[in-house]
Design a protein around this motif. Structure first.
Motif, PDB file in Angstrom:
ATOM      1  N   GLU A 196       0.827  -1.182  -0.063  1.00 58.36           N
ATOM      2  CA  GLU A 196       0.017  -0.130  -0.105  1.00 58.36           C
ATOM      3  C   GLU A 196       0.855   1.260   0.048  1.00 58.36           C
ATOM      4  OE1 GLU A 196      -3.173   0.290  -0.360  1.00 58.36           O
ATOM      5  OE2 GLU A 196      -4.146  -1.429   0.475  1.00 58.36           O
ATOM      6  N   VAL A 197       0.457   2.543  -0.785  1.00 61.20           N
ATOM      7  CA  VAL A 197       0.889   3.755  -0.619  1.00 61.20           C
ATOM      8  C   VAL A 197       0.062   4.721  -0.337  1.00 61.20           C
ATOM      9  CG1 VAL A 197       2.342   5.164  -1.908  1.00 61.20           C
ATOM     10  CG2 VAL A 197       2.822   2.881  -2.436  1.00 61.20           C
ATOM     11  N   PHE A 198       0.440   5.644   0.536  1.00 62.13           N
ATOM     12  CA  PHE A 198      -0.463   6.478   1.011  1.00 62.13           C
ATOM     13  C   PHE A 198       0.151   7.917   0.814  1.00 62.13           C
ATOM     14  CE2 PHE A 198      -1.566   2.850   3.274  1.00 62.13           C
ATOM     15  CZ  PHE A 198      -2.975   2.945   3.384  1.00 62.13           C
ATOM     16  N   LEU A 199      -0.483   8.934   0.294  1.00 60.07           N
ATOM     17  CA  LEU A 199       0.115  10.348  -0.053  1.00 60.07           C
ATOM     18  C   LEU A 199      -0.388  11.179   1.277  1.00 60.07           C
ATOM     19  CD1 LEU A 199       1.223  12.363  -1.723  1.00 60.07           C
ATOM     20  CD2 LEU A 199      -0.799  12.574  -2.836  1.00 60.07           C
ATOM     21  N   ILE A 200       0.519  11.725   1.721  1.00 61.30           N
ATOM     22  CA  ILE A 200       0.324  12.876   2.806  1.00 61.30           C
ATOM     23  C   ILE A 200       0.507  14.027   2.268  1.00 61.30           C
ATOM     24  CG2 ILE A 200       0.919  13.461   5.125  1.00 61.30           C
ATOM     25  CD1 ILE A 200       0.202  10.515   5.175  1.00 61.30           C
ATOM     26  N   GLU A 201      -0.534  14.734   2.146  1.00 60.65           N
ATOM     27  CA  GLU A 201      -0.741  16.254   1.426  1.00 60.65           C
ATOM     28  C   GLU A 201      -0.677  17.324   2.584  1.00 60.65           C
ATOM     29  OE1 GLU A 201      -3.785  14.534  -1.826  1.00 60.65           O
ATOM     30  OE2 GLU A 201      -4.169  16.363  -0.755  1.00 60.65           O
ATOM     31  N   GLY A 202       0.170  18.332   2.469  1.00 58.38           N
ATOM     32  CA  GLY A 202      -0.009  19.466   3.154  1.00 58.38           C
ATOM     33  C   GLY A 202      -0.499  20.579   2.756  1.00 58.38           C
ATOM     34  N   HIS A 203      -1.176  21.686   3.504  1.00 58.38           N
ATOM     35  CA  HIS A 203      -1.833  22.777   2.877  1.00 58.38           C
ATOM     36  C   HIS A 203      -1.697  23.932   3.916  1.00 58.38           C
ATOM     37  CE1 HIS A 203      -3.909  20.094   0.110  1.00 58.38           C
ATOM     38  NE2 HIS A 203      -4.361  19.136   0.968  1.00 58.38           N
ATOM     39  N   THR A 204      -1.876  25.165   3.299  1.00 58.15           N
ATOM     40  CA  THR A 204      -1.631  26.331   4.056  1.00 58.15           C
ATOM     41  C   THR A 204      -2.922  27.264   3.681  1.00 58.15           C
ATOM     42  OG1 THR A 204      -0.320  27.728   2.294  1.00 58.15           O
ATOM     43  CG2 THR A 204       0.936  26.464   3.661  1.00 58.15           C
ATOM     44  N   ASP A 205      -3.141  28.158   4.360  1.00 59.06           N
ATOM     45  CA  ASP A 205      -4.146  29.460   4.085  1.00 59.06           C
ATOM     46  C   ASP A 205      -3.392  30.254   3.080  1.00 59.06           C
ATOM     47  OD1 ASP A 205      -2.519  31.014   5.563  1.00 59.06           O
ATOM     48  OD2 ASP A 205      -3.804  30.970   7.561  1.00 59.06           O
ATOM     49  N   ALA A 206      -4.185  31.323   2.838  1.00 59.91           N
ATOM     50  CA  ALA A 206      -3.677  31.995   1.651  1.00 59.91           C
ATOM     51  C   ALA A 206      -2.805  33.336   2.100  1.00 59.91           C
ATOM     52  CB  ALA A 206      -5.157  32.432   0.946  1.00 59.91           C
ATOM     53  N   PRO A 235       5.063   2.030   8.589  1.00 57.27           N
ATOM     54  CA  PRO A 235       6.361   1.909   7.934  1.00 57.27           C
ATOM     55  C   PRO A 235       6.492   3.097   7.133  1.00 57.27           C
ATOM     56  CG  PRO A 235       4.941  -0.334   7.738  1.00 57.27           C
ATOM     57  CD  PRO A 235       3.997   0.756   8.518  1.00 57.27           C
ATOM     58  N   PRO A 236       7.779   3.763   7.114  1.00 55.60           N
ATOM     59  CA  PRO A 236       7.999   4.875   6.390  1.00 55.60           C
ATOM     60  C   PRO A 236       8.086   4.623   4.928  1.00 55.60           C
ATOM     61  CG  PRO A 236       9.931   4.084   7.315  1.00 55.60           C
ATOM     62  CD  PRO A 236       8.823   3.128   7.766  1.00 55.60           C
ATOM     63  N   GLU A 237       7.953   3.443   4.458  1.00 57.68           N
ATOM     64  CA  GLU A 237       8.195   3.146   3.004  1.00 57.68           C
ATOM     65  C   GLU A 237       6.924   3.278   2.487  1.00 57.68           C
ATOM     66  OE1 GLU A 237       8.505  -0.860   4.719  1.00 57.68           O
ATOM     67  OE2 GLU A 237       9.099   1.112   5.068  1.00 57.68           O
ATOM     68  N   ASN A 238       5.938   3.140   3.266  1.00 58.78           N
ATOM     69  CA  ASN A 238       4.342   2.939   2.825  1.00 58.78           C
ATOM     70  C   ASN A 238       3.778   4.385   2.613  1.00 58.78           C
ATOM     71  OD1 ASN A 238       4.820   0.177   4.267  1.00 58.78           O
ATOM     72  ND2 ASN A 238       3.287   0.026   2.340  1.00 58.78           N
ATOM     73  N   LEU A 239       4.481   5.485   3.109  1.00 61.16           N
ATOM     74  CA  LEU A 239       4.149   6.758   3.104  1.00 61.16           C
ATOM     75  C   LEU A 239       4.787   7.740   1.919  1.00 61.16           C
ATOM     76  CD1 LEU A 239       3.827   7.295   6.680  1.00 61.16           C
ATOM     77  CD2 LEU A 239       2.109   6.642   5.063  1.00 61.16           C
ATOM     78  N   THR A 240       4.253   8.839   1.177  1.00 64.76           N
ATOM     79  CA  THR A 240       5.018   9.682   0.585  1.00 64.76           C
ATOM     80  C   THR A 240       4.295  10.905   0.897  1.00 64.76           C
ATOM     81  OG1 THR A 240       5.818  10.272  -1.694  1.00 64.76           O
ATOM     82  CG2 THR A 240       3.617   9.449  -1.636  1.00 64.76           C
ATOM     83  N   SER A 241       5.038  12.114   0.680  1.00 69.30           N
ATOM     84  CA  SER A 241       4.096  13.362   0.786  1.00 69.30           C
ATOM     85  C   SER A 241       4.660  14.441   0.013  1.00 69.30           C
ATOM     86  CB  SER A 241       4.821  13.795   2.166  1.00 69.30           C
ATOM     87  OG  SER A 241       6.466  14.108   2.063  1.00 69.30           O
ATOM     88  N   GLN A 242       3.409  15.372  -0.159  1.00 70.67           N
ATOM     89  CA  GLN A 242       3.761  16.665  -1.057  1.00 70.67           C
ATOM     90  C   GLN A 242       3.089  17.581  -0.617  1.00 70.67           C
ATOM     91  OE1 GLN A 242       5.422  16.459  -4.032  1.00 70.67           O
ATOM     92  NE2 GLN A 242       4.969  18.793  -4.182  1.00 70.67           N
ATOM     93  N   GLY A 243       3.686  19.057  -0.704  1.00 77.17           N
ATOM     94  CA  GLY A 243       2.960  20.369  -0.256  1.00 77.17           C
ATOM     95  C   GLY A 243       2.451  20.704  -1.445  1.00 77.17           C
ATOM     96  N   TYR A 244       1.346  21.418  -0.968  1.00 75.53           N
ATOM     97  CA  TYR A 244       0.418  22.046  -2.359  1.00 75.53           C
ATOM     98  C   TYR A 244       0.189  23.528  -1.893  1.00 75.53           C
ATOM     99  CZ  TYR A 244      -0.423  17.509  -3.920  1.00 75.53           C
ATOM    100  OH  TYR A 244      -0.163  16.385  -4.593  1.00 75.53           O
ATOM    101  N   GLY A 245       0.740  24.093  -0.787  1.00 70.26           N
ATOM    102  CA  GLY A 245       0.378  25.444  -0.428  1.00 70.26           C
ATOM    103  C   GLY A 245      -1.059  25.758  -0.212  1.00 70.26           C
ATOM    104  N   SER A 246      -1.291  26.862  -0.804  1.00 72.60           N
ATOM    105  CA  SER A 246      -2.630  27.525  -0.717  1.00 72.60           C
ATOM    106  C   SER A 246      -3.651  26.911  -1.952  1.00 72.60           C
ATOM    107  CB  SER A 246      -2.719  28.888  -0.454  1.00 72.60           C
ATOM    108  OG  SER A 246      -2.168  29.485  -1.702  1.00 72.60           O
TER     109      SER A 246
END
Length: 295
Positions: A196-206, A235-246
């Motif tokens: 399994e692979v899970f995407l952790i997404e980061g977000h901010t306000d404007a 398990p760290p290998e089952n996670l990936t991450s990405q930031g998307y700002g606002s």
């Protein structure tokens, strides 16, 4: 225009910005035995996990992820992420996939689930659900990361119980336990299917510049991913991450918004062109544990 930060590169492509980060930074931050070596035009980074399992991350000379796989003590390898497209390097725009919006047969509150109101069973169901509609093909990780139309085919969990201060990516010690239910669901899913692979997404306000918000949101996503492993043994290998700002606000406002300063989790396994069938089959030949049930 290219902006270099420690561990991150922010690139202006056309009218917008996108971010790439060091795919091995999170593993180094976890401590333990981590090492890297160059092999031709690629870098192989190895992170040792308990039981003799190794996580191998392969990047190109520019730090871009090529693939990630798990190697077992008996030599078997299971591909988790295959991000190599082949041919000439593609621009950001060339990696953005356009698709029609999926037709939803579920209520909106089950499509985007809030941890503040959802029970454990709903969170587990959301993080193990298949895409909400058929997709024409599978995609590279970068296509998934940079294509909101592709990600829209998956359900997601908004971790709105973590409250980030303005300009901060820190999760206070008192809030760490708010990740327990999400961590339990991911661990149960990985026990069922180790690929399994899970995407952790980061977000901010404007509030703030696009560049600063991209960097901040990426750090928020990585911070939560690190906590899931460090405090809950995901398990760290089952996670990936990405930031998307606002870019993807929960609340439409140009002002400060705690609701928009959030992290989102989604299962992307079925979106990725990552798993060779024979490797999947060999992985499934491991001794099977009883399937855990949501508590």
């Amino acid at each position: 225009m290219v902006i270099q930060e420690p561990g991150r590169t922010i690139v202006r492509d056309g009218d917008g910005y996108f971010l790439r980060h060091d795919e091995t930074e999170r593993f180094r931050d976890l401590g333990g035995n981590f090492r890297s070596e160059r092999r031709g035009g690629e870098f192989y980074s190895v992170y040792d996990r308990p039981g003799g399992v190794q996580v191998v991350t392969v990047t190109d000379e520019y730090g871009q992820l090529r693939r990630r796989f798990r190697r077992y003590p008996d030599g078997r390898e299971v591909v988790l992420i295959e991000n190599y497209y082949g041919g000439q390097p593609r621009s950001f725009d060339e990696q953005v996939v356009e698709l029609p919006p999926p037709r939803l047969d579920i209520p909106q509150e089950r499509y985007i689930v809030d941890t503040g109101v959802a029970d454990e069973r709903t969170i587990y169901e959301t993080l193990t659900a298949p895409p909400v509609a058929p997709l024409p093909r599978r995609y590279t990780l970068d296509e998934v990361r940079y294509s909101p139309a592709v990600r829209a085919y998956t359900r997601s969990v908004d971790i709105n119980t973590i409250n980030f201060d303005t300009g901060s990516w820190a999760v206070s010690p008192g809030q760490v336990q708010q990740l327990a239910t999400v961590a339990q669901a991911i661990n149960q899913a990985v026990q069922r299917n180790p690929a399994e692979v899970f995407l952790i997404e980061g977000h901010t306000d404007a509030v703030g510049s696009d560049v600063d918000n991209l960097s901040l949101s990426d750090r928020r996503a990585q911070s939560v991913a690190t906590i899931l492993t460090r405090d809950f043994n995901v398990p760290p290998e089952n996670l990936t991450s990405q930031g998307y700002g606002s870019q993807y606000p929960k609340v439409q406002t140009q002002g400060a918004s705690r609701e928009n300063r959030r992290v989102t989790v989604r299962r992307i396994t079925d979106l990725l062109a990552q798993q060779q069938q024979q490797l999947q089959q060999s992985d499934q030949q491991q001794p099977q544990q009883p399937q855990p049930q949501p508590q």
